[in-house]
Design a protein around this motif. Sequence first.
Motif, mmCIF file in Angstrom:
data_model
loop_
_atom_site.group_PDB
_atom_site.id
_atom_site.type_symbol
_atom_site.label_atom_id
_atom_site.label_comp_id
_atom_site.label_asym_id
_atom_site.label_seq_id
_atom_site.Cartn_x
_atom_site.Cartn_y
_atom_site.Cartn_z
ATOM 1 N N ARG A 1 38.039 40.493 25.868
ATOM 2 C CA ARG A 1 36.810 40.797 25.132
ATOM 3 C C ARG A 1 36.328 39.602 24.305
ATOM 4 N N ASP A 2 37.079 38.508 24.339
ATOM 5 C CA ASP A 2 36.709 37.341 23.528
ATOM 6 C C ASP A 2 36.479 36.103 24.388
ATOM 7 N N LYS A 3 35.885 36.288 25.552
ATOM 8 C CA LYS A 3 35.649 35.150 26.443
ATOM 9 C C LYS A 3 34.636 34.176 25.833
ATOM 10 N N LYS A 4 34.879 32.883 26.085
ATOM 11 C CA LYS A 4 34.011 31.851 25.525
ATOM 12 C C LYS A 4 32.832 31.527 26.451
ATOM 13 N N ASP A 5 33.000 31.721 27.763
ATOM 14 C CA ASP A 5 31.913 31.470 28.708
ATOM 15 C C ASP A 5 31.994 32.511 29.821
ATOM 16 N N LYS A 6 31.112 32.430 30.806
ATOM 17 C CA LYS A 6 31.032 33.469 31.836
ATOM 18 C C LYS A 6 31.764 33.077 33.126
ATOM 19 N N SER A 7 32.574 32.034 33.057
ATOM 20 C CA SER A 7 33.324 31.622 34.245
ATOM 21 C C SER A 7 34.520 32.538 34.479
ATOM 22 N N VAL A 8 35.003 32.552 35.707
ATOM 23 C CA VAL A 8 36.192 33.320 36.088
ATOM 24 C C VAL A 8 37.157 32.379 36.798
ATOM 25 N N LEU A 9 38.400 32.371 36.361
ATOM 26 C CA LEU A 9 39.409 31.516 36.977
ATOM 27 C C LEU A 9 40.096 32.255 38.119
ATOM 28 N N PHE A 10 40.157 31.612 39.283
ATOM 29 C CA PHE A 10 40.868 32.164 40.437
ATOM 30 C C PHE A 10 42.111 31.318 40.702
ATOM 31 N N ILE A 11 43.248 31.980 40.844
ATOM 32 C CA ILE A 11 44.509 31.302 41.147
ATOM 33 C C ILE A 11 45.123 31.944 42.386
ATOM 34 N N ASP A 12 45.472 31.124 43.356
ATOM 35 C CA ASP A 12 46.147 31.634 44.550
ATOM 36 C C ASP A 12 47.629 31.254 44.484
ATOM 37 N N ALA A 13 48.442 32.186 43.985
ATOM 38 C CA ALA A 13 49.890 31.955 43.865
ATOM 39 C C ALA A 13 50.652 32.663 44.981
ATOM 40 N N SER A 14 49.952 32.984 46.055
ATOM 41 C CA SER A 14 50.547 33.815 47.110
ATOM 42 C C SER A 14 51.631 33.112 47.914
ATOM 43 N N ARG A 15 51.673 31.790 47.837
ATOM 44 C CA ARG A 15 52.661 31.053 48.651
ATOM 45 C C ARG A 15 53.875 30.606 47.851
#
Length: 504
Positions: free
Chosen positions: A393-407
């Motif tokens: 609820r305290d995000k600084k901007d509207k970006s979203v981080l995607f991380i692919d840790a599947s491997r």
Amino acid sequence: MNERVEQTKINQAVWGACDSFRGVVDPSIYKDYVLTMLFLKYISDVWQDHYDQYEKKHGDHPELIEELLKSERFVLPKDASFYALHEKRFEAGNGERIDKALHAIEEANIHKLRDVFQDITFNSTRLGDEAQKNDILRHVLEDFNRPELNLRPSRIGKLDIIGNAYEFLIKNFAATSGKKAGEFYTPPEVSELIAELVSPDEGAEICDPACGSGSLLMKCGRQVQAKFNGSRKYALYGQEAIGSTWALAKMNMFLHGEDNHRIEWGDTIRNPKLLDTEDTLKHFDVVVANPPFSLEKWGQEKAQTDKFGRFRRGVPPKTKGDYAFVLHMVETLKPKKGRMAVVVPHGVLFRGAAEGKIRQRLLEENLVDAVIGLPEKLFYGTGIPAAILLVRRDKKDKSVLFIDASRDFHPGKNQNQLTEASIAKVVEAYGARKPIDKYAHLATFDEIKANDFNLNIPRYVDTFEQEEEIDLRAVLAERAVLKAELIELEAKMDGYLKELGYGS
């Protein structure tokens, strides 16, 4: 301590106690008997240890000993101890005696243990006829009386050996319980990752609305202890729908010394119990959960008239309750500072219709902070890969981080496992919030909007490995050399065969 206590020996002893049930009762059933007996043995040892210490100091003043015992974390009625039951193990009625002892313990500790033993009865026909049942329970009492399971604090010290043994049992039961395991247990490595990602602060109120055995909640508590010099200034809240699993969580909290907790029994979606007022959900600093994947019959019929307003962003599909839990969790976050992490199947990231509209609303409100893809076969009872959805609820901007840790995982025969290195890599990438080639991507809101609010990780993290270009000229040249070598070898072979009289 008079001897060195090894965790592995205690673990082996409690797992060996299961032998009395194997072949007679299904593991999904006998886990409750074994875990309850371990609980009874532990509190009996603690009580007896403290009683002996008080008697040694104040043996001439029994009334003072009684007063000192009242200051303990719990009360153990005299006839309800493990040792009283063990003494009578050869007599008929073991099941009935154990049940009476548990009920007496509950009554004596009603504020901490109310209803905890209501779903467990040792006097059950599931253990066979009276003779067989009595024999099984005699063996169980003898198993728990082994020297390795002397759990007195004066022997095991302040180490969390009993809590670790309890977690060891729960994990092993999960590994043998198939699909049912997901109802009560989140793998410890996944719990550790989630706890590090949400990173609770001192004084935090932490909630798990689908808490199972409570292991994820306690991992979050230990994060506070690790960050703030052992501080126990935090409160744990949870709700669990299955009665026997709720009891498991209560005993688990008790054995780990987590007294500042409130675990409710009931269906979180249909009947949330963690409330400020009758019509107001309690809000928390941190909310975490590994809810059941795509739960059918989650309660859609009542969602439209939900008095808590949890489904104002949309009502999830009747046969997929994933977003029901997500929306509940979002509504229980403290305004302006609450954060959450929830394990979801990948369909939550890209399915359309009602789920697509809910996802769009969450993104437009700038609540989604990160999406982390996990390896397959991490969770008991399912081989499908999952993801962690992080909301703030305290995000600084509207970006979203995607991380692919599947491997990043350690492969196992039945279950894969996150390693310390893979957990650290995810946590570091989440903290840095920067692009990492073939691993992490920071997507803008416009980028996500252009993808029609689809959060499927491969749309943002390109893990494609470019194959090295093949030099056809070099391949043809190498082929020509090999053909010439083959002709030469065949000529030599013909010569050898002629010398041996096989040639024409």
